[in-house]
Write a protein that holds these residues in place. Sequence first.
Motif, PDB file in Angstrom:
ATOM      1  N   GLU A 342       0.836  -1.211   0.000  1.00  0.00           N
ATOM      2  CA  GLU A 342       0.000   0.000   0.000  1.00  0.00           C
ATOM      3  C   GLU A 342       0.867   1.255   0.000  1.00  0.00           C
ATOM      4  O   GLU A 342       0.517   2.272  -0.602  1.00  0.00           O
ATOM      5  CB  GLU A 342      -0.913   0.016   1.229  1.00  0.00           C
ATOM      6  CG  GLU A 342      -2.040  -1.010   1.164  1.00  0.00           C
ATOM      7  CD  GLU A 342      -2.819  -1.100   2.467  1.00  0.00           C
ATOM      8  OE1 GLU A 342      -2.457  -0.406   3.442  1.00  0.00           O
ATOM      9  OE2 GLU A 342      -3.796  -1.879   2.516  1.00  0.00           O
ATOM     10  N   GLY A 343       2.010   1.170   0.686  1.00  0.00           N
ATOM     11  CA  GLY A 343       2.917   2.313   0.779  1.00  0.00           C
ATOM     12  C   GLY A 343       3.465   2.716  -0.574  1.00  0.00           C
ATOM     13  O   GLY A 343       3.605   3.909  -0.878  1.00  0.00           O
ATOM     14  N   ILE A 344       3.758   1.718  -1.409  1.00  0.00           N
ATOM     15  CA  ILE A 344       4.233   2.005  -2.774  1.00  0.00           C
ATOM     16  C   ILE A 344       3.150   2.786  -3.521  1.00  0.00           C
ATOM     17  O   ILE A 344       3.417   3.804  -4.156  1.00  0.00           O
ATOM     18  CB  ILE A 344       4.571   0.693  -3.519  1.00  0.00           C
ATOM     19  CG1 ILE A 344       5.773   0.003  -2.865  1.00  0.00           C
ATOM     20  CG2 ILE A 344       4.858   0.961  -4.995  1.00  0.00           C
ATOM     21  CD1 ILE A 344       5.991  -1.438  -3.317  1.00  0.00           C
ATOM     22  N   GLU A 345       1.916   2.316  -3.391  1.00  0.00           N
ATOM     23  CA  GLU A 345       0.783   2.971  -4.067  1.00  0.00           C
ATOM     24  C   GLU A 345       0.576   4.387  -3.519  1.00  0.00           C
ATOM     25  O   GLU A 345       0.268   5.320  -4.265  1.00  0.00           O
ATOM     26  CB  GLU A 345      -0.482   2.126  -3.874  1.00  0.00           C
ATOM     27  CG  GLU A 345      -1.693   2.582  -4.669  1.00  0.00           C
ATOM     28  CD  GLU A 345      -1.446   2.686  -6.165  1.00  0.00           C
ATOM     29  OE1 GLU A 345      -2.087   3.558  -6.793  1.00  0.00           O
ATOM     30  OE2 GLU A 345      -0.617   1.935  -6.714  1.00  0.00           O
ATOM     31  N   LYS A 346       0.783   4.562  -2.192  1.00  0.00           N
ATOM     32  CA  LYS A 346       0.581   5.878  -1.573  1.00  0.00           C
ATOM     33  C   LYS A 346       1.614   6.891  -2.054  1.00  0.00           C
ATOM     34  O   LYS A 346       1.390   8.090  -1.957  1.00  0.00           O
ATOM     35  CB  LYS A 346       0.649   5.750  -0.044  1.00  0.00           C
ATOM     36  CG  LYS A 346      -0.671   5.327   0.538  1.00  0.00           C
ATOM     37  CD  LYS A 346      -0.663   5.288   2.040  1.00  0.00           C
ATOM     38  CE  LYS A 346      -2.042   4.913   2.566  1.00  0.00           C
ATOM     39  NZ  LYS A 346      -2.020   4.360   3.901  1.00  0.00           N
ATOM     40  N   PHE A 347       2.774   6.423  -2.500  1.00  0.00           N
ATOM     41  CA  PHE A 347       3.765   7.340  -3.063  1.00  0.00           C
ATOM     42  C   PHE A 347       3.572   7.509  -4.572  1.00  0.00           C
ATOM     43  O   PHE A 347       3.892   8.555  -5.130  1.00  0.00           O
ATOM     44  CB  PHE A 347       5.188   6.863  -2.756  1.00  0.00           C
ATOM     45  CG  PHE A 347       5.665   7.236  -1.380  1.00  0.00           C
ATOM     46  CD1 PHE A 347       4.955   8.117  -0.586  1.00  0.00           C
ATOM     47  CD2 PHE A 347       6.843   6.709  -0.868  1.00  0.00           C
ATOM     48  CE1 PHE A 347       5.386   8.465   0.689  1.00  0.00           C
ATOM     49  CE2 PHE A 347       7.291   7.046   0.401  1.00  0.00           C
ATOM     50  CZ  PHE A 347       6.560   7.933   1.184  1.00  0.00           C
ATOM     51  N   ASN A 348       3.036   6.482  -5.244  1.00  0.00           N
ATOM     52  CA  ASN A 348       2.795   6.592  -6.686  1.00  0.00           C
ATOM     53  C   ASN A 348       1.748   7.655  -6.992  1.00  0.00           C
ATOM     54  O   ASN A 348       1.905   8.442  -7.926  1.00  0.00           O
ATOM     55  CB  ASN A 348       2.318   5.248  -7.259  1.00  0.00           C
ATOM     56  CG  ASN A 348       3.470   4.310  -7.572  1.00  0.00           C
ATOM     57  OD1 ASN A 348       4.614   4.741  -7.652  1.00  0.00           O
ATOM     58  ND2 ASN A 348       3.173   3.036  -7.735  1.00  0.00           N
ATOM     59  N   LYS A 349       0.672   7.675  -6.191  1.00  0.00           N
ATOM     60  CA  LYS A 349      -0.435   8.589  -6.482  1.00  0.00           C
ATOM     61  C   LYS A 349      -0.011  10.055  -6.415  1.00  0.00           C
ATOM     62  O   LYS A 349      -0.270  10.812  -7.353  1.00  0.00           O
ATOM     63  CB  LYS A 349      -1.616   8.305  -5.544  1.00  0.00           C
ATOM     64  CG  LYS A 349      -2.413   7.104  -6.044  1.00  0.00           C
ATOM     65  CD  LYS A 349      -3.674   6.889  -5.259  1.00  0.00           C
ATOM     66  CE  LYS A 349      -4.492   5.762  -5.892  1.00  0.00           C
ATOM     67  NZ  LYS A 349      -5.449   5.195  -4.947  1.00  0.00           N
ATOM     68  N   PRO A 350       0.636  10.507  -5.304  1.00  0.00           N
ATOM     69  CA  PRO A 350       1.064  11.913  -5.299  1.00  0.00           C
ATOM     70  C   PRO A 350       2.109  12.218  -6.366  1.00  0.00           C
ATOM     71  O   PRO A 350       2.177  13.337  -6.878  1.00  0.00           O
ATOM     72  CB  PRO A 350       1.631  12.130  -3.892  1.00  0.00           C
ATOM     73  CG  PRO A 350       1.835  10.792  -3.312  1.00  0.00           C
ATOM     74  CD  PRO A 350       0.890   9.865  -4.009  1.00  0.00           C
TER      75      PRO A 350
END
Length: 365
Positions: A342-350
């Motif tokens: 989830e952390g990877i996704e949380k950095f991809n979005k911004p």
Amino acid sequence: METNKVKQIHSFGQSIWLDFIDRAFIADGRLKSLIDDDGVRGVTSNPAIFEKAISSSDQYDEDIATLSKDAKTTEDIFFGLAVKDIQNACDLFDGVYNDGVVGADGYVSLEVSPFLALDAEGTARQAEELWKKVDRKNVMIKIPGTKPGLQAIRESIAKGININVTLLFGLPRYEEVTEAYISGLEDHLAAGHKIGHISSVASFFLSRIDVLVDPMLDEKGLGDLKGEVAIASAKKAYEIYKRVFSGPRWEKLAAQGAKPQRLLWASTSSKNPDFKDTKYVEALIGPDTVDTVPLETIEAFRDHGIAANTLEQGLDKATETLDRLKAAGIDIDKLTQQLEDEGIEKFNKPFEKLLKAIEDQKNKA
């Protein structure tokens, strides 16, 4: 005059870094005053922080227009903007870097593209590119501690690059990260280089663990453990740190000037309004560690934080907490892997949002 509460933390051997960067914040002297008044000893950045900085300010418009003329991609423009901010912050922290033990602190972190989180070769290549572009001895390149990231971490350390290993949640992965660091030092030494200048931190993310685990606790009859699982994990991580960075293998490197890879506490703002806003900072103060803290948490601690040597208190309780989770059928290793994904996704979005904001600005120019 009362001693600054944030500065008091440093007397227990812990360095406070600021988890924030912004061009105006550097230019108008606010970052310098945090160094002078609060004893802040470094800076961390990430895609979400840069997205806020660049999207909410016109300070970057001129550089976006200039960089657009030569940059091949929007990502190239972003790194052009970021490198300039990181260089300016590194220069500001040069005195901290050279204070007392040279290279003990004063680091500013810049992260590789989050799109590369599962690409070992791409990560290692970009880490080296950013290291050369920033061209400051007190920069740290952030690499996520994913499975592919481990190879990139070892390769980067073997090239003499300072690395901030980010996005760590689980104890087994943390131990693998320490192995990558030590192996990288051994590789660099075996290639005939000195290793005393290499520095690294392992960034253990805290409050996100409790956000995921706490809702599961009541139904398992473990309501008393709310807000305690992340802290227990961090205390156990420190036990691993003390074990790994001792003994014959490490002492051989230490004799050549190697520095231990310090644990860094990240995600230390309280996400649960029922918790004290300085809870995670207060619980994990101890020697040879770093805590990277958002500006509002620094301000809260300055106002009402309590500085004490807490990190090695209650180790038995930390062990018991994790044992009780296991006995209740909560698989913490599975949950920490979920948090990493989830952390990877949380950095991809911004990062995607940031690239779009730069693209829009470029089209206006």
